[in-house]
Design an enzyme around this catalytic site. Structure first.
Site, PDB file in Angstrom:
ATOM      1  CE1 TYR A   3      -4.457  -2.596   4.892  1.00  0.00           C
ATOM      2  CE2 TYR A   3      -3.632  -0.399   4.391  1.00  0.00           C
ATOM      3  CZ  TYR A   3      -4.151  -1.611   3.973  1.00  0.00           C
ATOM      4  OH  TYR A   3      -4.355  -1.841   2.625  1.00  0.00           O
ATOM      5  CB  SER A  35      -0.887   0.017   1.245  1.00  0.00           C
ATOM      6  OG  SER A  35      -1.539   1.269   1.396  1.00  0.00           O
TER       7      SER A  35
END
Length: 256
Positions: A161, A148
């Site tokens: 995350y 990401s």
């Protein structure tokens, strides 16, 4: 150069979102595709979409957080298809925290088990197969981790995350060096803001769309189908010398 006929691709978390977008691209390019997911109904729906693009597709129920489940599923996939040429470790989840101070407990541990451990088990077993195949005289393979853009950006209230996605870059870089001798290359994809189930609440948030999506130079959310091309590229001979990279697919958000 981009023809994937005769090749087999595995996509974890391939029953929706970015994973399904990649799987559809791979199938259109001629690859046989197996998707992994934990939801039987989502697997079935995704499989119907893929069957319309390519006759040789399959789905398997696998919880990547389980090392034993991943090892068994990879062995079964190789037995069924005969080989795995490209492995896309895409399965992942996110938590919703009010503050960094709240992070912990079972939700935190589950995220790490899927986003970090699950990717490790998946890529490890794919590399094991590719090494064996190379030693038998059939080198080659592509390992891809879906990370990401937050792997190197600030992610308030999502530090767990972000940390899980940053870990994948370490995996990829190491694999790229260790397994290049077997003709295997490893790369990471860093998505930006994409319309998926994970981002559904934000898609309806007017202020977020104005302040954040408004900063995306292409002035829109990414879509799962935006990842079909990069998946085909990384699975194909076109990326034969592309190794150890982190490729951003974010509409230019990171550079604005």
């Amino acid at each position: 150069m981009f023809d994937l006929s005769g090749r087999v691709a595995l996509v974890t978390g391939g029953n929706g979102g970015i994973g399904l977008g990649m799987a559809e691209g791979l199938a259109r390019a001629g690859a046989s595709v197996e998707i992994w997911g934990t939801n039987i109904q989502k697997n079935a729906r995704a499989l119907e979409r893929l069957k319309a693009l390519h006759g040789r597709v399959g789905a398997r129920v696998v919880d990547v957080a389980s090392e034993a489940a991943v090892s068994a599923a990879m062995a079964d996939a190789i037995a069924d298809w005969g080989r795995i040429d490209a492995c896309f470790a895409n399965a992942g989840i996110a938590n919703s925290w009010k503050s960094f101070l709240d992070i912990g407990g079972e939700d935190y541990r589950r995220l790490m088990a899927i986003n970090v451990d699950g990717v490790l088990w998946t890529m490890r077993e794919a590399c094991r197969h590719m090494q064996v195949r190379a030693e038998a005289g059939d080198p080659g393979g592509s390992i891809v981790a879906v990370s990401s853009m937050v792997s190197d950006q600030g992610a308030a209230r999502n530090e767990d995350y972000a940390a899980s996605k940053a870990a994948l870059l370490g995996f990829v870089n190491g694999i790229a060096v260790e397994f290049a001798r077997y003709g295997v290359r490893a790369n990471a994809i860093l998505p930006g803001w994409v319309e998926t189930e994970m981002t559904a609440p934000l898609q309806q948030h007017e202020r977020f769309n104005v302040n954040v999506i408004g900063r995306v130079p292409q002035r829109r959310w990414g879509k799962p189908e935006d990842f079909a091309g990069i998946a085909v590229y990384l699975a194909s001979d076109a990326s034969a010398f592309h190794n150890g990279d982190a490729i951003r697919i974010d509409g230019g958000y990171s550079v604005f």
